[in-house]
Design a protein around this motif. Structure first.
Motif, PDB file in Angstrom:
ATOM      1  N   ILE A   1      -7.700  16.142 -40.417  1.00 34.13           N
ATOM      2  CA  ILE A   1      -6.651  14.895 -40.959  1.00 34.13           C
ATOM      3  C   ILE A   1      -6.313  15.566 -42.291  1.00 34.13           C
ATOM      4  N   ILE A   2      -4.756  15.404 -42.075  1.00 35.85           N
ATOM      5  CA  ILE A   2      -3.837  15.990 -43.542  1.00 35.85           C
ATOM      6  C   ILE A   2      -3.482  14.710 -44.366  1.00 35.85           C
ATOM      7  N   LYS A   3      -3.307  15.101 -45.500  1.00 39.95           N
ATOM      8  CA  LYS A   3      -2.654  14.201 -46.401  1.00 39.95           C
ATOM      9  C   LYS A   3      -1.042  13.911 -46.111  1.00 39.95           C
ATOM     10  N   CYS A   4      -0.719  12.783 -46.318  1.00 34.43           N
ATOM     11  CA  CYS A   4       0.848  12.417 -46.043  1.00 34.43           C
ATOM     12  C   CYS A   4       1.753  13.349 -47.070  1.00 34.43           C
ATOM     13  N   LEU A   5       2.630  14.095 -46.301  1.00 35.75           N
ATOM     14  CA  LEU A   5       3.407  14.986 -47.244  1.00 35.75           C
ATOM     15  C   LEU A   5       4.405  14.067 -48.285  1.00 35.75           C
ATOM     16  N   ILE A   6       4.549  12.871 -48.001  1.00 33.05           N
ATOM     17  CA  ILE A   6       5.550  11.992 -48.998  1.00 33.05           C
ATOM     18  C   ILE A   6       4.440  11.456 -50.002  1.00 33.05           C
ATOM     19  N   CYS A   7       3.475  10.792 -49.665  1.00 32.79           N
ATOM     20  CA  CYS A   7       2.574  10.122 -50.643  1.00 32.79           C
ATOM     21  C   CYS A   7       1.356  10.372 -51.052  1.00 32.79           C
TER      22      CYS A   7
ATOM     23  N   TYR B   1       0.401  13.096 -36.885  1.00 33.56           N
ATOM     24  CA  TYR B   1      -0.182  12.153 -38.194  1.00 33.56           C
ATOM     25  C   TYR B   1       0.754  10.988 -38.520  1.00 33.56           C
ATOM     26  N   TYR B   2      -0.031  10.094 -38.844  1.00 30.44           N
ATOM     27  CA  TYR B   2       0.884   8.765 -39.112  1.00 30.44           C
ATOM     28  C   TYR B   2       0.411   8.278 -40.624  1.00 30.44           C
ATOM     29  N   CYS B   3       1.287   7.871 -41.391  1.00 34.33           N
ATOM     30  CA  CYS B   3       1.044   7.379 -42.875  1.00 34.33           C
ATOM     31  C   CYS B   3       1.437   5.946 -42.802  1.00 34.33           C
ATOM     32  N   SER B   4       0.349   5.113 -42.963  1.00 32.80           N
ATOM     33  CA  SER B   4       0.635   3.407 -42.642  1.00 32.80           C
ATOM     34  C   SER B   4       1.550   3.100 -43.818  1.00 32.80           C
ATOM     35  N   ALA B   5       1.197   3.956 -44.846  1.00 31.05           N
ATOM     36  CA  ALA B   5       1.827   3.459 -46.213  1.00 31.05           C
ATOM     37  C   ALA B   5       3.307   3.723 -46.284  1.00 31.05           C
ATOM     38  N   CYS B   6       3.935   5.017 -45.538  1.00 31.55           N
ATOM     39  CA  CYS B   6       5.157   5.379 -45.498  1.00 31.55           C
ATOM     40  C   CYS B   6       5.989   5.176 -44.282  1.00 31.55           C
ATOM     41  N   LYS B   7       5.057   4.520 -43.011  1.00 34.71           N
ATOM     42  CA  LYS B   7       5.421   4.525 -41.807  1.00 34.71           C
ATOM     43  C   LYS B   7       6.128   5.801 -41.299  1.00 34.71           C
ATOM     44  N   GLU B   8       5.737   6.920 -41.946  1.00 37.26           N
ATOM     45  CA  GLU B   8       6.219   8.362 -41.483  1.00 37.26           C
ATOM     46  C   GLU B   8       5.433   9.013 -40.458  1.00 37.26           C
ATOM     47  N   THR B   9       6.046   9.696 -39.620  1.00 35.43           N
ATOM     48  CA  THR B   9       5.126  10.503 -38.558  1.00 35.43           C
ATOM     49  C   THR B   9       5.314  11.875 -38.852  1.00 35.43           C
ATOM     50  N   PHE B  10       4.297  12.690 -38.910  1.00 33.94           N
ATOM     51  CA  PHE B  10       4.328  14.104 -39.017  1.00 33.94           C
ATOM     52  C   PHE B  10       3.853  14.922 -37.737  1.00 33.94           C
ATOM     53  N   LEU B  11       4.608  15.782 -37.035  1.00 32.35           N
ATOM     54  CA  LEU B  11       4.102  16.438 -36.215  1.00 32.35           C
ATOM     55  C   LEU B  11       2.772  17.357 -36.442  1.00 32.35           C
ATOM     56  N   SER B  12       1.817  17.405 -35.704  1.00 32.48           N
ATOM     57  CA  SER B  12       0.706  18.140 -36.058  1.00 32.48           C
ATOM     58  C   SER B  12       0.982  19.680 -35.587  1.00 32.48           C
TER      59      SER B  12
END
Ligand SMILES: [Zn+2]
Length: 80
Positions: free
Chosen positions: A3-9, A37-48
């Motif tokens: 699991i990675i951390k969101c790149l934004i928040c 990876y999906y950040c529910s706070a930012c609604k951003e998706t990051f390719l694994s």
């Protein structure tokens, strides 16, 4: 998968499987059931990294000239 951390928040992301798309040499390539990876706070998706590796595999072998639709599970078996 790690699991990675969101790149934004910086919050923890969760892993989802989606139909990921990427433009390779002018063609839109779709990879079905790809882990992202999906950040529910930012609604951003990051390719694994795994998904990026499959797109790289496709690009390295110019497979996008033949096909535009790939399945993540099928392709990842060729990589690892
Ligand atoms: Zn975030």
């Amino acid at each position: 998968m790690r699991i990675i951390k969101c790149l934004i928040c910086g919050r923890n992301t969760s892993v989802h499987s989606i139909n990921a798309q990427k433009k390779l040499r002018g063609k839109i390539i779709t990879l079905t059931n790809a882990p992202v990876y999906y950040c529910s706070a930012c609604k951003e998706t990051f390719l694994s990294k795994e998904t990026q590796d499959v797109f790289r595999y496709i690009q390295d072998r110019s497979l996008e000239y033949k096909y535009i639709l790939f399945d993540y599970d099928d392709m990842s078996k060729k990589l690892y």
